[in-house]
Design a protein around this motif. Structure first.
Motif, mmCIF file in Angstrom:
data_model
loop_
_atom_site.group_PDB
_atom_site.id
_atom_site.type_symbol
_atom_site.label_atom_id
_atom_site.label_comp_id
_atom_site.label_asym_id
_atom_site.label_seq_id
_atom_site.Cartn_x
_atom_site.Cartn_y
_atom_site.Cartn_z
ATOM 1 N N UNK A 124 0.850 -1.165 0.000
ATOM 2 C CA UNK A 124 0.000 0.000 0.000
ATOM 3 C C UNK A 124 0.905 1.239 0.000
ATOM 4 N N UNK A 125 0.607 2.171 -0.872
ATOM 5 C CA UNK A 125 1.447 3.362 -0.960
ATOM 6 C C UNK A 125 1.122 4.329 0.185
ATOM 7 N N UNK A 126 2.053 5.226 0.413
ATOM 8 C CA UNK A 126 1.976 6.160 1.541
ATOM 9 C C UNK A 126 0.708 7.022 1.493
ATOM 10 N N UNK A 127 0.390 7.568 0.349
ATOM 11 C CA UNK A 127 -0.764 8.459 0.242
ATOM 12 C C UNK A 127 -2.073 7.732 0.522
ATOM 13 N N UNK A 128 -2.190 6.493 0.049
ATOM 14 C CA UNK A 128 -3.408 5.718 0.284
ATOM 15 C C UNK A 128 -3.549 5.396 1.764
ATOM 16 N N UNK A 129 -2.464 4.943 2.376
ATOM 17 C CA UNK A 129 -2.523 4.651 3.804
ATOM 18 C C UNK A 129 -2.864 5.908 4.592
ATOM 19 N N UNK A 130 -2.238 7.010 4.264
ATOM 20 C CA UNK A 130 -2.491 8.266 4.964
ATOM 21 C C UNK A 130 -3.960 8.687 4.829
ATOM 22 N N UNK A 131 -4.527 8.543 3.655
ATOM 23 C CA UNK A 131 -5.942 8.891 3.456
ATOM 24 C C UNK A 131 -6.849 8.040 4.340
ATOM 25 N N UNK A 132 -6.569 6.740 4.432
ATOM 26 C CA UNK A 132 -7.386 5.863 5.275
ATOM 27 C C UNK A 132 -7.157 6.158 6.759
ATOM 28 N N UNK A 133 -5.939 6.503 7.120
ATOM 29 C CA UNK A 133 -5.640 6.864 8.501
ATOM 30 C C UNK A 133 -6.393 8.134 8.896
ATOM 31 N N UNK A 134 -6.393 9.127 8.034
ATOM 32 C CA UNK A 134 -7.118 10.374 8.313
ATOM 33 C C UNK A 134 -8.621 10.103 8.412
ATOM 34 N N UNK A 135 -9.124 9.216 7.574
ATOM 35 C CA UNK A 135 -10.536 8.814 7.670
ATOM 36 C C UNK A 135 -10.817 8.193 9.038
ATOM 37 N N UNK A 136 -9.925 7.317 9.484
ATOM 38 C CA UNK A 136 -10.100 6.668 10.785
ATOM 39 C C UNK A 136 -10.041 7.699 11.914
ATOM 40 N N UNK A 137 -9.108 8.620 11.846
ATOM 41 C CA UNK A 137 -9.015 9.665 12.866
ATOM 42 C C UNK A 137 -10.286 10.506 12.899
ATOM 43 N N UNK A 138 -10.834 10.776 11.736
ATOM 44 C CA UNK A 138 -12.047 11.580 11.642
ATOM 45 C C UNK A 138 -13.279 10.902 12.201
ATOM 46 N N UNK A 139 -13.187 9.608 12.439
ATOM 47 C CA UNK A 139 -14.328 8.863 12.983
ATOM 48 C C UNK A 139 -14.299 8.784 14.513
ATOM 49 N N UNK A 140 -13.240 9.271 15.131
ATOM 50 C CA UNK A 140 -13.134 9.203 16.596
ATOM 51 C C UNK A 140 -13.714 10.484 17.180
ATOM 52 N N UNK A 141 -14.964 10.395 17.613
ATOM 53 C CA UNK A 141 -15.697 11.585 18.052
ATOM 54 C C UNK A 141 -15.973 11.634 19.547
ATOM 55 N N UNK A 142 -15.753 10.540 20.262
ATOM 56 C CA UNK A 142 -16.034 10.535 21.701
ATOM 57 C C UNK A 142 -14.944 11.299 22.455
ATOM 58 N N UNK A 143 -15.319 12.346 23.193
ATOM 59 C CA UNK A 143 -14.317 13.118 23.933
ATOM 60 C C UNK A 143 -13.463 12.259 24.869
ATOM 61 N N UNK A 144 -14.032 11.217 25.422
ATOM 62 C CA UNK A 144 -13.304 10.341 26.349
ATOM 63 C C UNK A 144 -12.011 9.808 25.730
ATOM 64 N N UNK A 145 -12.027 9.488 24.446
ATOM 65 C CA UNK A 145 -10.846 8.904 23.808
ATOM 66 C C UNK A 145 -9.703 9.900 23.650
ATOM 67 N N UNK A 146 -10.001 11.169 23.764
ATOM 68 C CA UNK A 146 -8.961 12.196 23.655
ATOM 69 C C UNK A 146 -8.287 12.487 25.002
ATOM 70 N N UNK A 147 -8.720 11.775 26.038
ATOM 71 C CA UNK A 147 -8.180 12.006 27.378
ATOM 72 C C UNK A 147 -6.931 11.190 27.676
ATOM 73 N N UNK A 148 -6.759 10.028 27.001
ATOM 74 C CA UNK A 148 -5.591 9.187 27.263
ATOM 75 C C UNK A 148 -5.083 8.567 25.962
ATOM 76 N N UNK A 149 -3.795 8.301 25.920
ATOM 77 C CA UNK A 149 -3.220 7.622 24.748
ATOM 78 C C UNK A 149 -3.811 6.228 24.582
ATOM 79 N N UNK A 150 -3.955 5.504 25.696
ATOM 80 C CA UNK A 150 -4.439 4.130 25.627
ATOM 81 C C UNK A 150 -5.860 4.054 25.088
ATOM 82 N N UNK A 151 -6.725 4.938 25.575
ATOM 83 C CA UNK A 151 -8.097 4.962 25.078
ATOM 84 C C UNK A 151 -8.146 5.313 23.603
#
Length: 173
Positions: free
Chosen positions: A1-28
């Motif tokens: 998988x090329x870098x740009x494709x992986x990065x696009x999917x990673x950004x999509x995944x990051x954009x799906x994390x909406x629960x404030x609780x998950x931004x409180x700790x690295x582990x969460x």
């Protein structure tokens, strides 16, 4: 998988994390990101047998280092398919919550060691609950090899800032 494709999917995944609780700790956040990466990256884009997982610990004897990266995308070592543990590695990801300069530099050092010793072609640093990518702290020889992201919530919506491939930071969501 090329870098740009992986990065696009990673950004999509990051954009799906909406629960404030998950931004409180690295582990969460790590657990949420793992779940979202499994949804965002189409299985057919990965090599056969490749997995997205949290790494527990690299062993000095087997791996040549003892770093514990937060998330790796790789083909688990199989003597029948791989000549060494350098084969089948796709990406290594380090997470830091609201990273200080010192914390970011430490993670960059870990990412560089993973790329050098285990031949990971892609390394990604994600600064959680921050708008600072720390891209300026990446050693000069490694600019363009380490992608730096920052992700934070604004009015309940994830905002991702990318400083990919040594380019200046840009808001991508």
């Amino acid at each position: 998988m090329d870098h740009e494709t992986l990065l696009a999917h990673l950004i999509e995944a990051l954009g799906a994390i909406t629960a404030p609780r998950f931004y409180e700790t690295e582990r969460g956040f790590q657990g949420a990101l793992l779940a979202e990466l499994h949804k965002a990256i189409p299985h057919h884009l990965l090599p056969e047998g490749a997995v997205i997982e949290q790494e527990y610990q690299k062993r000095l004897y087997g791996h040549g280092l003892t770093i514990r990266p937060d998330i790796i995308i790789h083909e688990p070592f199989d003597e029948a398919r791989h000549d060494s543990r350098k084969d089948g590695n796709i990406a290594v990801i380090e997470l830091k919550r609201d990273a200080s300069q010192e914390g970011a530099v430490g993670d960059f050092e870990s990412l560089i060691k993973m790329m050098e010793v285990l031949a990971y072609p892609m390394a990604i640093f994600i600064n959680i609950a921050s708008e600072t990518t720390h891209v300026a702290l990446v050693p000069e020889d490694w600019k363009g090899h380490i992608t730096c992201l920052a992700v934070s919530l604004h009015d309940g919506k994830p905002q991702v800032i990318s400083a990919a491939l040594g380019m200046p930071a840009a808001r991508v969501s």
